[in-house]
Design a protein around this motif. Structure first.
Motif, PDB file in Angstrom:
ATOM      1  N   VAL A 291      63.780   6.442  25.008  1.00 20.18           N
ATOM      2  CA  VAL A 291      63.415   5.078  25.407  1.00 20.18           C
ATOM      3  C   VAL A 291      63.220   5.014  26.914  1.00 20.18           C
ATOM      4  O   VAL A 291      62.241   4.446  27.427  1.00 20.18           O
ATOM      5  N   GLN A 292      64.172   5.595  27.651  1.00 14.99           N
ATOM      6  CA  GLN A 292      64.063   5.586  29.107  1.00 14.99           C
ATOM      7  C   GLN A 292      62.853   6.400  29.579  1.00 14.99           C
ATOM      8  O   GLN A 292      62.187   6.025  30.553  1.00 14.99           O
ATOM      9  N   GLU A 293      62.554   7.470  28.880  1.00 15.78           N
ATOM     10  CA  GLU A 293      61.376   8.260  29.216  1.00 15.78           C
ATOM     11  C   GLU A 293      60.109   7.442  29.037  1.00 15.78           C
ATOM     12  O   GLU A 293      59.192   7.479  29.880  1.00 15.78           O
ATOM     13  N   ALA A 294      60.043   6.681  27.947  1.00 19.94           N
ATOM     14  CA  ALA A 294      58.866   5.849  27.696  1.00 19.94           C
ATOM     15  C   ALA A 294      58.732   4.748  28.738  1.00 19.94           C
ATOM     16  O   ALA A 294      57.617   4.398  29.150  1.00 19.94           O
ATOM     17  N   ARG A 295      59.843   4.194  29.170  1.00 22.77           N
ATOM     18  CA  ARG A 295      59.785   3.162  30.209  1.00 22.77           C
ATOM     19  C   ARG A 295      59.334   3.743  31.539  1.00 22.77           C
ATOM     20  O   ARG A 295      58.550   3.127  32.270  1.00 22.77           O
ATOM     21  N   ALA A 296      59.828   4.930  31.851  1.00 20.97           N
ATOM     22  CA  ALA A 296      59.423   5.565  33.107  1.00 20.97           C
ATOM     23  C   ALA A 296      57.953   5.940  33.097  1.00 20.97           C
ATOM     24  O   ALA A 296      57.313   5.987  34.158  1.00 20.97           O
ATOM     25  N   ALA A 297      57.398   6.200  31.922  1.00 24.32           N
ATOM     26  CA  ALA A 297      55.982   6.562  31.833  1.00 24.32           C
ATOM     27  C   ALA A 297      55.074   5.399  32.211  1.00 24.32           C
ATOM     28  O   ALA A 297      53.889   5.615  32.485  1.00 24.32           O
ATOM     29  N   ARG A 298      55.587   4.179  32.248  1.00 21.18           N
ATOM     30  CA  ARG A 298      54.790   3.011  32.624  1.00 21.18           C
ATOM     31  C   ARG A 298      54.701   2.861  34.145  1.00 21.18           C
ATOM     32  O   ARG A 298      53.930   2.030  34.649  1.00 21.18           O
ATOM     33  N   LEU A 299      55.478   3.623  34.882  1.00 23.14           N
ATOM     34  CA  LEU A 299      55.494   3.541  36.341  1.00 23.14           C
ATOM     35  C   LEU A 299      54.556   4.589  36.940  1.00 23.14           C
ATOM     36  O   LEU A 299      54.198   5.570  36.283  1.00 23.14           O
ATOM     37  N   PRO A 300      54.149   4.396  38.185  1.00 23.38           N
ATOM     38  CA  PRO A 300      53.231   5.363  38.808  1.00 23.38           C
ATOM     39  C   PRO A 300      53.855   6.750  38.884  1.00 23.38           C
ATOM     40  O   PRO A 300      55.055   6.898  39.124  1.00 23.38           O
ATOM     41  N   SER A 301      53.044   7.756  38.675  1.00 22.41           N
ATOM     42  CA  SER A 301      53.486   9.139  38.833  1.00 22.41           C
ATOM     43  C   SER A 301      53.054   9.650  40.198  1.00 22.41           C
ATOM     44  O   SER A 301      51.968   9.337  40.685  1.00 22.41           O
ATOM     45  N   ILE A 302      53.930  10.392  40.825  1.00 22.63           N
ATOM     46  CA  ILE A 302      53.689  10.918  42.165  1.00 22.63           C
ATOM     47  C   ILE A 302      53.737  12.434  42.099  1.00 22.63           C
ATOM     48  O   ILE A 302      54.688  13.013  41.554  1.00 22.63           O
ATOM     49  N   SER A 303      52.737  13.066  42.621  1.00 20.39           N
ATOM     50  CA  SER A 303      52.686  14.522  42.577  1.00 20.39           C
ATOM     51  C   SER A 303      52.133  15.061  43.877  1.00 20.39           C
ATOM     52  O   SER A 303      51.415  14.369  44.607  1.00 20.39           O
ATOM     53  N   ILE A 304      52.467  16.286  44.181  1.00 17.08           N
ATOM     54  CA  ILE A 304      51.936  16.997  45.332  1.00 17.08           C
ATOM     55  C   ILE A 304      51.295  18.273  44.840  1.00 17.08           C
ATOM     56  O   ILE A 304      51.664  18.817  43.796  1.00 17.08           O
ATOM     57  N   SER A 305      50.333  18.746  45.608  1.00 20.82           N
ATOM     58  CA  SER A 305      49.617  19.949  45.189  1.00 20.82           C
ATOM     59  C   SER A 305      49.196  20.733  46.414  1.00 20.82           C
ATOM     60  O   SER A 305      49.068  20.196  47.517  1.00 20.82           O
ATOM     61  N   GLY A 306      48.974  21.988  46.209  1.00 19.61           N
ATOM     62  CA  GLY A 306      48.486  22.863  47.258  1.00 19.61           C
ATOM     63  C   GLY A 306      47.564  23.903  46.665  1.00 19.61           C
ATOM     64  O   GLY A 306      47.761  24.344  45.525  1.00 19.61           O
ATOM     65  N   THR A 307      46.540  24.284  47.428  1.00 20.81           N
ATOM     66  CA  THR A 307      45.578  25.272  46.947  1.00 20.81           C
ATOM     67  C   THR A 307      45.354  26.329  48.014  1.00 20.81           C
ATOM     68  O   THR A 307      45.511  26.083  49.214  1.00 20.81           O
ATOM     69  N   GLY A 308      45.009  27.484  47.549  1.00 22.41           N
ATOM     70  CA  GLY A 308      44.633  28.569  48.448  1.00 22.41           C
ATOM     71  C   GLY A 308      43.470  29.324  47.860  1.00 22.41           C
ATOM     72  O   GLY A 308      43.407  29.529  46.640  1.00 22.41           O
ATOM     73  N   SER A 309      42.516  29.710  48.700  1.00 23.02           N
ATOM     74  CA  SER A 309      41.324  30.401  48.192  1.00 23.02           C
ATOM     75  C   SER A 309      40.900  31.487  49.164  1.00 23.02           C
ATOM     76  O   SER A 309      41.190  31.428  50.367  1.00 23.02           O
TER      77      SER A 309
END
Length: 455
Positions: A291-309
């Motif tokens: 239930v708590q997981e489903a409620r948290a899924a309604r909130l914005p998700s924040i992620s970071i990423s990095g790439t190398g080429s």
């Protein structure tokens, strides 16, 4: 605010996260699941005081029985399936926990002869910051499911051992029934011969001979039925321990002794001790976390990423591409409109939690009922055993009197047959009660949820 500041802010927010809400306690679950039940301080049925015994399987001191229990725990297919479910639940913990770590992907492409001849290497790492606890709630739910599966496996082991013991009692009872009926057939055969002798010398009748023969054939038929039941009981026990059902298992010649009484503990302790109740509670915990997981899924998700080429070529000179290039950034993804799907998912999980709470109540009620039934049944069996023991003794004396009167010509064959029928019926009932009393003792141990320690 520059991109570096935004990146630093995202990392700080992600590292802080939010604290996870604790699941409801056992008392809170019980009050919601069973609002109309007050657990008494003592059992309603008479019960011995004291702590519940541990290692109850070893109380039935029969080496062959203990060996069968060991075989069942190792080779029973249903138990092996339950063990596999525990392993699968453990794997789901790793699956759910994988989202807590960055996901790293890579690509390498080698230039072909017809193309530009450029070799490319690309690596990307992305990490969702579990700010609202969505991922951690999922992990905790998986852990609760694993704990529930483990408790159910433990209860399945105890239940299997109890079933093996009760099946052993059934085989023993059928073996003793065969012995009793063999005695009855032998006694009836002697009565037929005596009736024939009386008819030959003129002091008996053909009616007595026919009547004695009818009784003999009836007992022979009962013996054949008991033998079939005995073989079927042996085959059922052989299947429990993973053997071919050949009805070749050697049965005991007597029922094992049992202790005078078994301490039953307190009703309130049952909720903490029985594995199936503990499993039901962990299912509620798992549902709460979903239930708590489903409620948290309604909130914005924040992620970071990095790439190398990195690009290289043997055919062309690539300006400023001799070294690896790196880039990093952050993303905030808000579910602005999903057609009500996320809110519906919360309602689904909430309904599943309510169902888990109701299932917990069902398990608790069943457990209390099983204990009370086993306590009252064992007491009843004990009383009946005493009554039938006295009745069997008196019935045996009555048979002796009737046979003496018939031999001296003071009584008829019908009286002898009636007394024999009453005597043998009482002995069979006594054997049934003695076996059932031991079955109820096993049911009581299983219902109380005592520690299970096979020999």
């Amino acid at each position: 605010m520059g991109s570096r500041h935004v990146f630093a802010l995202l990392v700080t927010v992600g590292a802080a996260g939010c604290a996870l809400a604790p699941p409801p306690g056992r008392e809170q679950i019980a009050s919601k699941a069973l609002p109309n039940m007050n657990v008494p301080s003592n059992w309603s049925s008479p019960a011995a005081a004291g702590a519940v015994a541990s290692g109850w399987v070893t109380q039935f001191d029969e080496p062959r029985l203990q060996a069968l229990i060991a075989d069942a725990l190792e080779f029973n297919t249903d138990l092996r399936a339950a063990a596999a479910r525990v392993e699968a639940a453990a794997a789901y913990i790793r699956i759910a926990g994988g989202e807590l770590y960055p996901a790293v992907t890579g690509l390498y492409r080698e230039g072909d002869e017809s193309g530009a001849g450029i070799d490319a290497t690309y690596v990307r790492a992305a990490w969702e910051l579990d700010v609202w606890g969505r991922i951690r709630y999922g992990v905790r739910s998986a852990r609760d499911e694993h704990a529930a599966a483990q408790e159910e496996y433990d209860f399945a082991r105890s239940s299997l051992a109890a079933l093996v013991i009760k099946s052993w009692f059934l085989v023993t009872e059928a073996t003793l029934q065969r012995q009793l009926l063999t005695e009855i057939v032998n006694s009836s055969t002697s009565l037929v011969q005596f009736s024939e002798e009386r008819a030959r010398i003129g002091i008996g009748s053909d009616f007595d001979v026919s009547s004695a023969r009818v009784s003999l054939e009836s007992y022979r038929d009962s013996l054949a039925q008991v033998e079939l039941s005995r073989q079927q009981a042996i085959r059922a026990l052989e299947l429990l321990v993973g053997r071919y059902p050949a009805a070749e298992l050697e049965a005991a010649q007597s029922l094992p002794e049992i202790a005078g009484s078994t301490p039953a503990g307190l009703p309130s302790e049952l909720l903490e001790r029985r594995p199936d109740i503990v499993a039901a509670q962990r299912r509620v915990d798992a549902a709460f976390n979903l239930v708590q997981e489903a409620r948290a899924a309604r909130l914005p998700s924040i992620s970071i990423s990095g790439t190398g080429s990195h690009l290289s070529s043997d055919l062309f000179i690539l300006q400023d591409r001799d070294d690896v290039e790196w880039s990093a950034g952050g993303t905030i993804l808000a579910p602005l409109f999903r057609g009500g799907a996320l809110a519906a998912q919360v309602r689904v999980r909430t309904a599943e939690q309510d169902a888990a709470i109701a299932a917990f109540g069902t398990t608790v009620l069943k457990a209390f009922s099983e204990v009370e039934d086993a306590l009252s049944s064992e007491r009843s069996m004990q009383q009946r055993e005493a009554i039938l023991t006295t009745a069997a003794t008196e019935a045996e004396r009555a048979v002796g009197f009737a046979q003496t009167r018939y031999r001296v010509g003071a009584g008829d064959l019908r009286a002898v047959q009636q007394q024999q029928l009453s005597y043998h019926s009482t002995r069979m009932s006594l054997l049934r009660v003695q076996s059932e009393r031991r079955v109820q003792r096993v049911n009581l141990h299983l219902a109380l949820g005592g520690d299970f320690e096979p020999s």
